[in-house]
Write an enzyme that holds these catalytic residues in place. Structure first.
Site, PDB file in Angstrom:
ATOM      1  N   SER A   1       0.848  -1.182   0.000  1.00  9.25           N
ATOM      2  CA  SER A   1       0.000   0.000   0.000  1.00  9.25           C
ATOM      3  C   SER A   1       0.887   1.237   0.000  1.00  9.25           C
ATOM      4  O   SER A   1       1.743   1.405   0.875  1.00  9.25           O
ATOM      5  CB  SER A   1      -0.919   0.009   1.228  1.00  9.25           C
TER       6      SER A   1
ATOM      7  N   THR B   1     -10.544   1.672 -15.289  1.00 12.85           N
ATOM      8  CA  THR B   1      -9.624   2.547 -16.009  1.00 12.85           C
ATOM      9  C   THR B   1      -8.297   2.648 -15.253  1.00 12.85           C
ATOM     10  O   THR B   1      -8.287   2.960 -14.071  1.00 12.85           O
ATOM     11  CB  THR B   1     -10.227   3.953 -16.146  1.00 12.85           C
TER      12      THR B   1
ATOM     13  N   CYS C   1      -7.132  -0.141  11.078  1.00 10.68           N
ATOM     14  CA  CYS C   1      -8.305  -0.794  10.489  1.00 10.68           C
ATOM     15  C   CYS C   1      -8.903  -1.870  11.390  1.00 10.68           C
ATOM     16  O   CYS C   1      -9.754  -2.643  10.949  1.00 10.68           O
ATOM     17  CB  CYS C   1      -7.938  -1.411   9.135  1.00 10.68           C
TER      18      CYS C   1
END
Length: 372
Positions: free
Chosen positions: A196, A234, A320
């Site tokens: 990340s 995309t 998280c």
């Protein structure tokens, strides 16, 4: 404000942000479009992808750009398991995993996969003897973090790879989110690896999954062309370019950055060890960037709030994780629920200053005297 929560998020490096803005303005075409602007954007996307692959010791076709490690972990764990379901439904992991990995495993368990979690030894590493005993012919996946986000423990990846050589159907997924820029990292012998960008000076909303060439994943998103069949959408060229820059900077300055953090870690360990009710949970062998501690008799959230009121930012468990529950990682190494409920994390970076550590220690002393 004193910020000591770099394992949750790092400030973007100026060169990374500049690269993002430059590419976002210079390439207006959709890389999937066939016109001139699209072809120009696709050519730059291919160049960026090749550079990322080179930096990580992979091939360009092995690079999948994602929105972050949470998406990468979901894609790898669910994708590998479902693509291998005809070979078996047994998975091995650890109690140290990020919620995006453990949550993916729970979802698979509810769909019929069998999950075994390895025991964790007192130094935070997984029990390799138990791993050898748990591996079976129908084991299709071992999911493990290279560096634990709460304790900073570095797992024994080379020994783990060696054990898996006798189990050709078992894939190895490594969550390397907390490893980049903190510990040596190699893609050799690994099937999938997640990163990340915002953990090493990149932008939020961008990450990577490396997938070994020839390995099949079941996609988690469908429809829409992209640079890979495994992740529709995309291509985000500017984010990929920013990630490339962040990777390059983290690798080029690894030695000097780590040395700076090691000095900070030693400063904190020496100072905090003087307090009789402080227990340092991170082993000496952990990455210096993460220092987990407990203050006896004081719940982590209460101490964190007191520090926050004093202008100091630290975290309780990973950003998280679920509030109000004991740290699974600390409980695994200490076998002490009260200690796990009292544990919290300081995370460091070369961007921090020794003067900030002095300010933290002054705030810590006041909070310690008030709360214990």
């Amino acid at each position: 404000m004193i910020y000591l929560d770099y394992a949750a998020n790092t400030p973007v490096e100026p060169a990374v942000l500049a690269r993002f803005c430059e590419v976002e303005q210079a390439f207006v075409g959709n890389p999937n479009s066939s016109h001139a602007a699209g072809r120009e954007a696709r050519a730059e996307m291919d160049r960026v992808t090749a550079s990322i692959a080179s930096l990580l010791g992979a091939q360009p076709e092995e690079v999948i750009c994602t929105s972050g490690a949470t998406e990468a972990n979901n894609l790898a764990i669910k994708g590998l398991a479902r693509a291998s379901r005809h070979q078996g439904r047994h998975i091995i992991s650890t109690p140290l995993e990020h919620s995006s990995a453990s949550g993916s495993l729970t979802a698979l368990q509810e769909q019929g996969w069998e999950i075994d979690l390895l025991d964790v030894r007192r130094d935070g590493t997984v029990d390799l003897e138990q791993l050898g005993e748990l591996l079976r012919k129908d084991t299709v996946l071992l999911a493990i973090c290279a560096v634990d986000s709460e304790l900073g423990v570095i797992q024994q990846m080379e020994e783990i790879k060696a054990l898996l050589k006798n189990f050709p159907h078992c894939r190895l997924h490594v969550d390397a989110t907390q490893a980049m820029g903190k510990a040596p990292l190699s893609f050799e012998g690994i099937d999938t690896l997640s990163l990340s960008s915002h953990k090493f000076g990149g932008l939020n909303g961008s990450g990577l999954l490396l997938k070994r060439s020839g390995l099949v994943l079941e996609p988690q998103m469908h429809g829409g062309a992209s640079t890979t069949i495994y992740r529709s959408g995309t291509p985000a060229l500017a984010l990929a370019a920013a990630t490339e820059t962040a990777l390059r900077l983290a690798l080029e300055h690894y030695a000097e950055n780590r040395a700076a953090v090691e000095a900070m870690n030693r400063r904190l360990r020496d100072a905090l060890s003087a307090y009789p009710k402080v227990r340092i949970n991170s082993p000496e062998s952990a990455v210096p960037h993460i220092l987990n501690l407990s203050v006896q008799g004081v719940k982590a959230a209460r101490f964190q709030q007191a520090l926050s009121d004093a202008g100091v930012c630290v975290s309780v468990k990973s950003a998280c994780s679920t509030d109000g529950t004991p740290s699974r990682a600390v409980f695994a190494v200490s076998r002490d629920r009260k200690n796990a409920m009292s544990s919290w994390r300081i995370s460091l970076s070369h961007r921090a200053a020794m003067e900030e550590l002095d300010g933290f220690l002054q705030a810590f002393d006041r909070c310690y005297l008030e709360l214990t």
